[in-house]
Design an enzyme around this catalytic site. Structure first.
Site, mmCIF file in Angstrom:
data_model
loop_
_atom_site.group_PDB
_atom_site.id
_atom_site.type_symbol
_atom_site.label_atom_id
_atom_site.label_comp_id
_atom_site.label_asym_id
_atom_site.label_seq_id
_atom_site.Cartn_x
_atom_site.Cartn_y
_atom_site.Cartn_z
ATOM 1 N N HIS A 204 -4.036 15.112 115.016
ATOM 2 C CA HIS A 204 -3.454 13.882 115.576
ATOM 3 C C HIS A 204 -2.371 14.225 116.588
ATOM 4 C CE1 HIS A 204 -5.363 10.804 113.202
ATOM 5 N NE2 HIS A 204 -4.984 11.306 112.052
ATOM 6 N N GLU B 86 -8.625 9.438 114.932
ATOM 7 C CA GLU B 86 -9.098 10.106 113.725
ATOM 8 C C GLU B 86 -10.190 11.126 114.052
ATOM 9 O OE1 GLU B 86 -7.390 9.702 111.122
ATOM 10 O OE2 GLU B 86 -8.611 10.586 109.537
ATOM 11 N N HIS C 189 -5.080 18.567 109.735
ATOM 12 C CA HIS C 189 -5.442 17.201 110.088
ATOM 13 C C HIS C 189 -4.346 16.539 110.948
ATOM 14 C CE1 HIS C 189 -7.333 13.209 109.280
ATOM 15 N NE2 HIS C 189 -6.095 12.795 109.449
ATOM 16 N N GLU C 190 -3.127 16.595 110.459
ATOM 17 C CA GLU C 190 -2.034 15.929 111.184
ATOM 18 C C GLU C 190 -1.793 16.592 112.545
ATOM 19 O OE1 GLU C 190 -1.150 13.031 110.245
ATOM 20 O OE2 GLU C 190 -2.069 13.185 108.258
HETATM 21 ZN ZN ZN Z 1 -5.688 10.856 110.155
#
Ligand code: ZN
Length: 495
Positions: free
Chosen positions: A265, A290, A261-262
């Site tokens: 980003h 997101e 997830h990170e």
């Molecule tokens: Zn996030």
């Protein structure tokens, strides 16, 4: 002359981004390695620095310059820049310097209090700070735009153009479609995921993270991975992006998917046009940001093909836990849907319900229907209603997220929005490239695609415009609903 004015703007951008870099470095340091007892010293100076930056942001000279540039004949990039900067300038100028400094000090203090309250599972310690933060945000929203409901002002901060009316409609649709689907899933035969929750020592998890970073192409030339209580990403510049991860020794999936997830980003920060470095065009909206982290985490990361890229290594590191677990079984386990307490550990299907709860609470806090006192009780009632579970304590209830302690209200809804936007982008991507074929020992074909079609643009376009450019269509949550239905009906043999 136009050129001279743009040069002046460039100088101002450099100065402003220099303060930004300094502050971000200190925040990252504070969340990761800085000793707790040094907080008072650090926070006093950080609040001062934030105030200095505020002065630069609200310098009347730059206000004058922006106004002049607005009337000039500018190219698309400078035009967008100036329009975003004017909005920021006007917003900031309406907040008195002294109040802004007090507020910054309050957010730093309340984050520390939140940590302590969470440790003790006692919401009452944090409640007065939450009340103060909301009071400040309401007042600031009224200074900035007294014609609009304060919560709408905040929603727009995180996703330009989105209002309560838009989100109400979106969340109504999710509630209508997801709640019955979840009930069907709960009636189906359960999938065994018990092996995910055996003992996975942190040190060994770190070894696995190195392998996953390799597959993702998150390398030391532009990325760094630290550790914090709550995983986050900080993009200092395109070639210096920091992420953090957290390790739960009784949940191997948590660190894997937080990392993916990170890094989602991080790729956004990394692939924004280099010409936009240190400018407002690097400030991508939360929902768009997101969408890219969710896309990597769920739409890529939870595919069998992606798991296969690191699974042999994972089994080699933890043979005692996974020696007898097939890839197929592990894949099914990380896709299990069942109501749980913690948002960040939630599966794809129940996740938007966690967000729906936060949205409802924020909306009602800001329109005065709910009070911060005993808010933990309202929180627990919502979890009972939408997810059917009892919240055992405040640490696993209202105190689980860092956002409110930092004064971030209106941010949560963008998480659900991002998931839905990702579905739309993936739908389009699948028409352009074969997604499974693009995953082997690395996923550069996918990250390149996202760089080219989405991330490269930074904040040049608002969400709706960028989606239209990329997918040929404005935001359409139906892709998300269809994706969830297809995925979970198949996984649980519901047809
Ligand atoms: Zn996030």
């Amino acid at each position: 002359m136009n050129k001279d004015k743009l040069e002046l703007l460039k100088n101002w951008e450099f100065k402003y981004s220099a303060y930004g870099l300094t502050l971000n470095t200190c925040y990252f340091d504070d969340e990761t390695i800085a000793p707790k007892n040094g907080q008072d010293y650090r926070y006093a100076r950080l609040a001062f620095m934030a105030g200095e930056r505020h002065k630069i942001a609200t310098d009347p000279e730059v206000g004058k310059l922006l106004k002049e540039l607005k009337d000039d004949d500018l190219d698309e990039v400078n035009k967008r820049k100036v329009s975003l900067l004017i909005k920021n300038f006007e917003d900031m100028s309406k907040i008195p310097q002294k109040e802004f400094e007090e507020y910054t000090a309050l957010t730093l203090k309340s984050s520390a209090v939140w940590q302590e309250a969470k440790k003790r599972a006692d919401y009452s310690l944090f409640a007065p700070y939450l009340a103060d933060l909301i009071a400040y945000q309401k007042r600031f929203a009224a200074y900035r735009n007294p014609q609009i409901a304060p919560y709408d002002v905040l929603l727009d901060d995180y996703e330009e153009g989105m209002t309560m009316a838009d989100y109400d409609q979106f969340f109504e649709l999710l509630k209508k479609e997801i709640v019955p689907l979840l009930h069907d899933v709960q009636k189906a035969k359960a999938i065994d995921d018990s092996f995910l929750y055996l003992y996975y020592p942190r040190q060994k998890q770190l070894l696995l993270m190195e392998k996953i970073k390799d597959v993702l192409g998150f390398d030391a030339s532009w990325g760094y991975m630290g550790e914090s209580m709550h995983p986050f990403t900080c993009g200092f510049s395109q070639d210096d992006v920091r992420v953090t991860n957290a390790y739960d020794e009784h949940n191997i999936a948590a660190a894997i998917y937080s990392l993916v997830h990170e890094v989602g980003h991080a790729y956004y920060e990394h692939q924004i046009d280099k010409d936009y470095a240190g400018t407002v065009l690097k400030n991508v909206s939360s929902g768009m940001h997101e969408s890219q982290s969710r896309l990597l985490e769920n739409y890529i990361g939870r595919r069998k093909k992606f798991i296969a890229s690191f699974y042999p290594e994972l089994v080699k590191i933890f043979p005692e836990n996974l020696g007898d677990v097939s890839l197929e079984a592990f894949w099914a386990a990380v896709n299990v849907a069942k109501p749980s307490l913690i948002r960040t550990d939630a599966d794809e299907l129940t996740y938007p319900l966690h967000i729906l709860i936060r949205y409802e609470i924020e909306k009602r806090l800001f329109n005065g229907e709910l009070d911060t006192k005993d808010l933990n009780k309202a929180w627990n009632a919502y979890y009972k209603e939408y997810l059917g579970i009892e919240v055992p304590d405040d640490a696993r209830g209202i105190l689980q997220d860092i956002h409110w302690s930092q004064g971030d209200f209106g941010y949560f809804p963008t998480y659900a929005l991002g998931s839905a936007v990702a579905a739309q982008i993936v739908h389009k991507m699948a028409e352009d490239i074969d997604i499974d074929d693009s995953i082997d020992s690395h996923i550069s074909k996918i990250t390149d695609y996202l760089g080219k079609h989405i991330q490269h643009y930074g904040a040049l376009y608002p969400l709706q415009e960028l989606l239209e450019k990329t997918s040929g269509e404005k935001f359409n949550p139906q892709y998300y609903i269809d994706y969830l239905k297809t995925k979970y009906r198949k996984l649980y043999n519901l047809d």
